[in-house]
Design an enzyme around this catalytic site. Structure first.
Site, PDB file in Angstrom:
ATOM      1  N   HIS A  97       0.834  -1.202   0.000  1.00 61.44           N
ATOM      2  CA  HIS A  97       0.000   0.000   0.000  1.00 61.44           C
ATOM      3  C   HIS A  97       0.871   1.256   0.000  1.00 61.44           C
ATOM      4  O   HIS A  97       0.638   2.197  -0.769  1.00 61.44           O
ATOM      5  CB  HIS A  97      -0.904  -0.020   1.233  1.00 61.44           C
ATOM      6  N   ASP A 131     -11.089   3.371   7.571  1.00 59.46           N
ATOM      7  CA  ASP A 131     -10.576   4.727   7.762  1.00 59.46           C
ATOM      8  C   ASP A 131     -10.864   5.514   6.488  1.00 59.46           C
ATOM      9  O   ASP A 131      -9.984   5.761   5.672  1.00 59.46           O
ATOM     10  CB  ASP A 131      -9.077   4.659   8.059  1.00 59.46           C
ATOM     11  N   GLN A 169      -6.646  14.979   1.108  1.00 59.19           N
ATOM     12  CA  GLN A 169      -5.471  14.460   1.806  1.00 59.19           C
ATOM     13  C   GLN A 169      -4.183  14.743   1.035  1.00 59.19           C
ATOM     14  O   GLN A 169      -3.184  15.177   1.618  1.00 59.19           O
ATOM     15  CB  GLN A 169      -5.633  12.958   2.033  1.00 59.19           C
ATOM     16  N   LYS A 182      -9.019  12.856   6.552  1.00 58.68           N
ATOM     17  CA  LYS A 182      -9.274  11.632   7.312  1.00 58.68           C
ATOM     18  C   LYS A 182     -10.242  11.835   8.478  1.00 58.68           C
ATOM     19  O   LYS A 182     -10.864  10.882   8.936  1.00 58.68           O
ATOM     20  CB  LYS A 182      -7.952  11.104   7.894  1.00 58.68           C
TER      21      LYS A 182
END
Length: 449
Positions: free
Chosen positions: A147, A245, A252, A264
């Site tokens: 990720h 989340d 962001q 977030k």
């Protein structure tokens, strides 16, 4: 680490038939804790099949031995779970054992419980589920190498993996006030971002995303200045839930300097049931091996027990439902299938690192794993990765495509712990549906003199 006991016996069955179905998340071997509202009062309970044991009703029933650890635990679990979570693990363990004995198929108390089943065992779908405990602090980690590396490439970084990634579990402090239990709407936020022409604009965030994560709930905390050793860390984790989340990636990626902020903090969803560390004992495994050329673990992040049992046999899934899919009666499309092995760091290492500077964790603190993405395409655990940052739209069975979540889209996260010889257990759903942004019209107010 929790050892095996009769509550884990794979041969044990319940007289509650829905707990014996092979696809149930909540067999008698699980018994997760949660909170709910009933008749205007917040209660705590334990899920079993399609039902919940109301712990206040259980305590009042006299079915638990007076002055036993199980009775003390039941009394502590009143409304929210913070008191129970702060107690030594033997109390929750004793309550699980007592419940397992009361609910097993040959339980001598079955007839007595069935006489009061309406009060003692309401159906889950008849209750309004709540956050299982009061959350003081929420920390979200970044522990999937795949990720992290993909997002670095999408941003055009020369070195897509941060220099510190393989030396310590990276994290940011999230916003506990906007944590919500699974279900209901996730309101599209407003914020600043760059539009297609590169201009900075303010408005409803166009690039809304989910993040498939696992969260650990802190039981007993630590005193300020007193770090937690990595091999002691699991004793401080009461249990685990699913975490989404939610991310406004457009906000962001423009604002992020010190770390995530408004992209977030608008909403994070957690599944309502805490699957205890004890329930997961049969599924413990060694964590995924580090590559030979990776830097060696610092001493405070290396634990013998953690290297033997710091991982879990846990598969995780994300499903996407659109309004068109629902209108046609079609099932939600599975878009992610990943495994906890895709984390580079264990939860014990996260706890040890978090407290290594003397930071004090408190009962009810929530630690997120970060997005659990793997190397395979199917294991990409957010829309940004599934679409290569919008370059390759995600195609759904309805013929629709997505590069980001649209209003009306619903994400459902699920997970199952599975291992030969053990009864598979689940976590329940972590669900949320995107609602349109509200009209932005802040009201000016005057502070009274």
């Amino acid at each position: 680490m929790s050892s095996l006991n009769p509550t884990h016996d794979p041969a044990r069955r319940s007289w509650i038939e829905s707990a014996n179905r092979p696809d149930t998340d909540f067999p008698i071997q699980n018994l997760p804790f949660g909170s709910f509202e009933r008749n205007g009062v917040v209660r705590s309970g334990v899920a079993i099949g399609e039902h919940v044991v109301d712990l206040r009703e259980l305590l009042d029933s006299g079915l638990l031995a007076p002055s036993s650890d199980a009775a003390f635990a039941c009394e502590a679990a009143d409304g929210t779970l913070n008191r129970l979570m702060s107690m030594p693990p033997r109390y929750a363990s004793a309550l699980r054992a007592a419940l397992s004995d009361l609910l097993k198929s040959d339980a001598p108390q079955r007839a007595r419980i069935e006489q009061h089943a309406e009060a003692l065992l309401p159906r889950i779908d008849s209750l309004e589920l709540r956050l299982p405990c009061e959350v003081g602090d929420y920390t979200d980690f970044l522990t999937s190498l795949h990720h992290t590396e993909r997002h670095g490439r999408y941003k055009g970084l020369a070195d897509p993996l941060p220099a510190a990634f393989k030396s310590l579990p990276i994290a940011y402090h999230g916003r506990a006030s906007s944590l919500r239990v699974s279900g209901g709407d996730v309101r599209r936020p407003h914020g600043q971002y760059r539009d297609a022409n590169g201009q900075v604009v303010f408005g409803p965030a166009p690039a809304l995303d989910f993040e498939l994560e696992l969260a650990a709930w802190i039981g007993k905390g630590n005193a300020l200045t007193q770090p937690i050793a990595v091999d002691d860390a699991h004793a401080h984790i009461f249990g685990y839930s699913l975490l989404n989340d939610w991310s406004a990636k457009s906000i962001q990626w423009f604002e992020q300097v010190l770390g995530p902020f408004l992209g977030k903090s608008f909403h994070s969803s957690v599944s309502p049931w805490i699957v205890t560390s004890e329930a997961l004992a049969p599924f413990r495994k060694a964590p995924a091996a580090r590559a030979e050329n990776d830097p060696p673990l610092m001493e405070h992040l290396h634990g013998v027990r953690d290297q033997q049992q710091g991982g879990l046999h846990l598969e995780l899934y994300a499903h996407l439902s659109t309004q068109r899919l629902r209108d046609s009666g079609a099932d939600a499309a599975r878009i992610t299938h990943t495994h906890l092995d895709n984390l580079y760091w264990t939860f014990a290492q996260m706890v040890a690192h978090h407290t290594s500077n003397g930071c004090n964790l408190r009962t009810g603190d929530l630690l997120g794993s970060g997005t659990i993405s793997g190397a395979e395409d199917a294991a990409r655990a957010c829309i940004t990765e599934l679409t290569n940052a919008g370059r390759d739209p995600l195609r759904l069975p309805s013929g629709e495509t997505r590069t980001a979540l649209e209003d009306g889209d619903e994400i459902v996260l699920r997970a199952r712990a599975t291992k030969p010889g053990a009864v598979s257990i689940g976590f329940g759903e972590c669900r949320g549906r995107i609602a349109p942004a509200l009209a932005f019209a802040p009201l000016a107010t005057e502070v009274a003199a």
